[in-house]
Design a protein around this motif. Structure first.
Motif, PDB file in Angstrom:
ATOM      1  N   TYR A   1     126.757  39.588  85.825  1.00 46.92           N
ATOM      2  CA  TYR A   1     128.011  39.522  85.063  1.00 46.92           C
ATOM      3  C   TYR A   1     127.663  39.286  83.599  1.00 46.92           C
ATOM      4  O   TYR A   1     126.926  38.357  83.291  1.00 46.92           O
ATOM      5  CB  TYR A   1     128.888  38.387  85.601  1.00 46.92           C
ATOM      6  N   ARG A   2     128.206  40.157  82.734  1.00 49.07           N
ATOM      7  CA  ARG A   2     127.820  40.116  81.311  1.00 49.07           C
ATOM      8  C   ARG A   2     129.048  39.982  80.432  1.00 49.07           C
ATOM      9  O   ARG A   2     130.072  40.617  80.712  1.00 49.07           O
ATOM     10  CB  ARG A   2     127.114  41.425  80.919  1.00 49.07           C
ATOM     11  N   SER A   3     128.918  39.232  79.361  1.00 50.82           N
ATOM     12  CA  SER A   3     130.032  39.193  78.412  1.00 50.82           C
ATOM     13  C   SER A   3     129.507  38.995  76.996  1.00 50.82           C
ATOM     14  O   SER A   3     128.378  38.511  76.787  1.00 50.82           O
ATOM     15  CB  SER A   3     131.039  38.098  78.770  1.00 50.82           C
TER      16      SER A   3
ATOM     17  N   PHE B   1     121.417  33.168  78.825  1.00 51.15           N
ATOM     18  CA  PHE B   1     121.158  34.054  79.958  1.00 51.15           C
ATOM     19  C   PHE B   1     120.806  33.244  81.207  1.00 51.15           C
ATOM     20  O   PHE B   1     119.846  32.472  81.210  1.00 51.15           O
ATOM     21  CB  PHE B   1     119.982  34.993  79.638  1.00 51.15           C
TER      22      PHE B   1
ATOM     23  N   GLU C   1     123.995  47.919  81.141  1.00 48.04           N
ATOM     24  CA  GLU C   1     122.693  47.937  81.815  1.00 48.04           C
ATOM     25  C   GLU C   1     122.086  49.329  81.708  1.00 48.04           C
ATOM     26  O   GLU C   1     122.802  50.303  81.861  1.00 48.04           O
ATOM     27  CB  GLU C   1     122.937  47.694  83.313  1.00 48.04           C
TER      28      GLU C   1
ATOM     29  N   PRO D   1     130.720  44.235  76.621  1.00 49.24           N
ATOM     30  CA  PRO D   1     129.333  43.742  76.730  1.00 49.24           C
ATOM     31  C   PRO D   1     128.323  44.895  76.722  1.00 49.24           C
ATOM     32  O   PRO D   1     128.669  46.020  77.063  1.00 49.24           O
ATOM     33  CB  PRO D   1     129.319  43.041  78.085  1.00 49.24           C
TER      34      PRO D   1
ATOM     35  N   GLU E   1     116.855  38.152  85.085  1.00 42.09           N
ATOM     36  CA  GLU E   1     117.555  39.427  85.249  1.00 42.09           C
ATOM     37  C   GLU E   1     116.695  40.368  86.099  1.00 42.09           C
ATOM     38  O   GLU E   1     117.178  41.052  86.996  1.00 42.09           O
ATOM     39  CB  GLU E   1     117.864  40.070  83.887  1.00 42.09           C
TER      40      GLU E   1
ATOM     41  N   HIS F   1     126.481  35.884  73.429  1.00 38.21           N
ATOM     42  CA  HIS F   1     126.112  36.836  74.475  1.00 38.21           C
ATOM     43  C   HIS F   1     125.784  36.022  75.726  1.00 38.21           C
ATOM     44  O   HIS F   1     124.844  35.220  75.712  1.00 38.21           O
ATOM     45  CB  HIS F   1     124.885  37.617  73.968  1.00 38.21           C
TER      46      HIS F   1
ATOM     47  N   HIS G   1     122.465  33.568  72.380  1.00 39.55           N
ATOM     48  CA  HIS G   1     122.283  34.195  73.696  1.00 39.55           C
ATOM     49  C   HIS G   1     122.143  33.105  74.759  1.00 39.55           C
ATOM     50  O   HIS G   1     121.340  32.178  74.574  1.00 39.55           O
ATOM     51  CB  HIS G   1     121.001  35.026  73.737  1.00 39.55           C
TER      52      HIS G   1
ATOM     53  N   VAL H   1     125.202  35.962  80.009  1.00 42.61           N
ATOM     54  CA  VAL H   1     124.897  36.751  81.210  1.00 42.61           C
ATOM     55  C   VAL H   1     124.568  35.794  82.351  1.00 42.61           C
ATOM     56  O   VAL H   1     123.839  34.814  82.161  1.00 42.61           O
ATOM     57  CB  VAL H   1     123.699  37.710  80.970  1.00 42.61           C
TER      58      VAL H   1
END
Ligand SMILES: C[S@@+](CC[C@H](N)C(=O)[O-])C[C@H]1O[C@@H](n2cnc3c(N)ncnc32)[C@H](O)[C@@H]1O
Length: 228
Positions: A221-223, A131, A196, A193, A210, A166, A129, A168
């Motif tokens: 923006y998330r992937s 983030f 939310e 992804p 976040e 992951h 992850h 973000v």
């Protein structure tokens, strides 16, 4: 988040993985560690570290540790290993984790590139992850940028087949740069992804950053990518 009560080094020790002392002695500042000369190092033995063979997820740059705490609480059947380059954040998170006695979380203070490159066994991690990494806008800070092609290759190396990355961010340019980097890295395929959802309480967010950005109404923006 409430300020955690002060804890002794003995109380936080079970939640801290330290770089080998000779490495600290030699390199001192962990921000410089990635440039250090190669030396013999023992890879982390996950079952030995956590006392079980459950899947391991890594969070790079965990800041105050909200994701580690909420995810590890929700998933006691998974192990979480956080890598954070700033010691005061690592100690803050480790104190909160120690207060909750969470055996499935360990924290480390180091440059994530060093740890992924030299300590995490290849093909041993189910999710990485990342983030809200710092965008480092200024040209003179560009070498601190976390998400480089080398970083993408390191993540690919440590993931198990089918493992996930992951990512973000609140920064559209960074998102596009990472998307381009991952498209150019062989062995990743994009997945839809995670979506939310509306928070149900004040800390019902992925991370502190976040929380801050969503409360300001800013886009996120998330992937999600899978190692193929
Ligand atoms: C903008 S903050 C985001 C913190 C947290 N992920 C969040 O979303 O609330 C980025 C974090 O990454 C850490 N960081 C930056 N470069 C790093 C590196 N090379 N290795 C590990 N952590 C790093 C910083 O110290 C900082 O805590």
């Amino acid at each position: 988040m409430r300020k955690p009560r002060k804890m002794t080094a003995e109380e936080t020790a079970p939640y801290i993985w330290e770089l080998p002392p000779d490495l600290y002695g030699r390199w001192g500042d962990p921000t410089k560690a990635a440039d250090a000369p190669p030396v013999e190092m023992t890879p982390i033995d996950w079952p030995q570290l956590f006392g079980n063979a459950n899947p391991v997820e890594i969070e790079v740059g965990f800041g105050k540790g909200l994701f580690l705490i909420t995810s590890a609480t929700a998933h006691p059947e998974r192990n979480y290993f956080g890598i954070e380059i700033v010691r005061k954040y690592q100690l803050y998170a480790a104190t909160r984790i120690a207060g909750r006695r969470m055996p499935n979380v360990k924290t480390s203070c180091a440059d994530a590139k060093l740890v992924l490159d030299r300590f995490v066994p290849p093909g041993s991690v189910s999710v990485v992850h990342v983030f809200f990494p710092d965008p480092w806008w200024k040209t003179r800070h560009k070498k601190r940028l976390l998400f480089t092609p080398e970083f993408a290759a390191l993540v690919h190396r440590v993931l198990i087949p089918g493992g996930r990355l992951h990512f973000v961010t609140d920064v559209q340019d960074y998102f596009e740069w990472v998307t381009g980097t991952l498209v150019a890295t062989p062995g990743f395929r994009p997945l839809p992804p995670p979506q939310e959802s509306a928070p149900t309480h004040d800390l019902d967010y992925l991370t502190n950053f976040e929380r801050k950005f969503r409360q300001q109404g800013l886009p996120i923006y998330r992937s999600l990518y899978e190692k193929v």
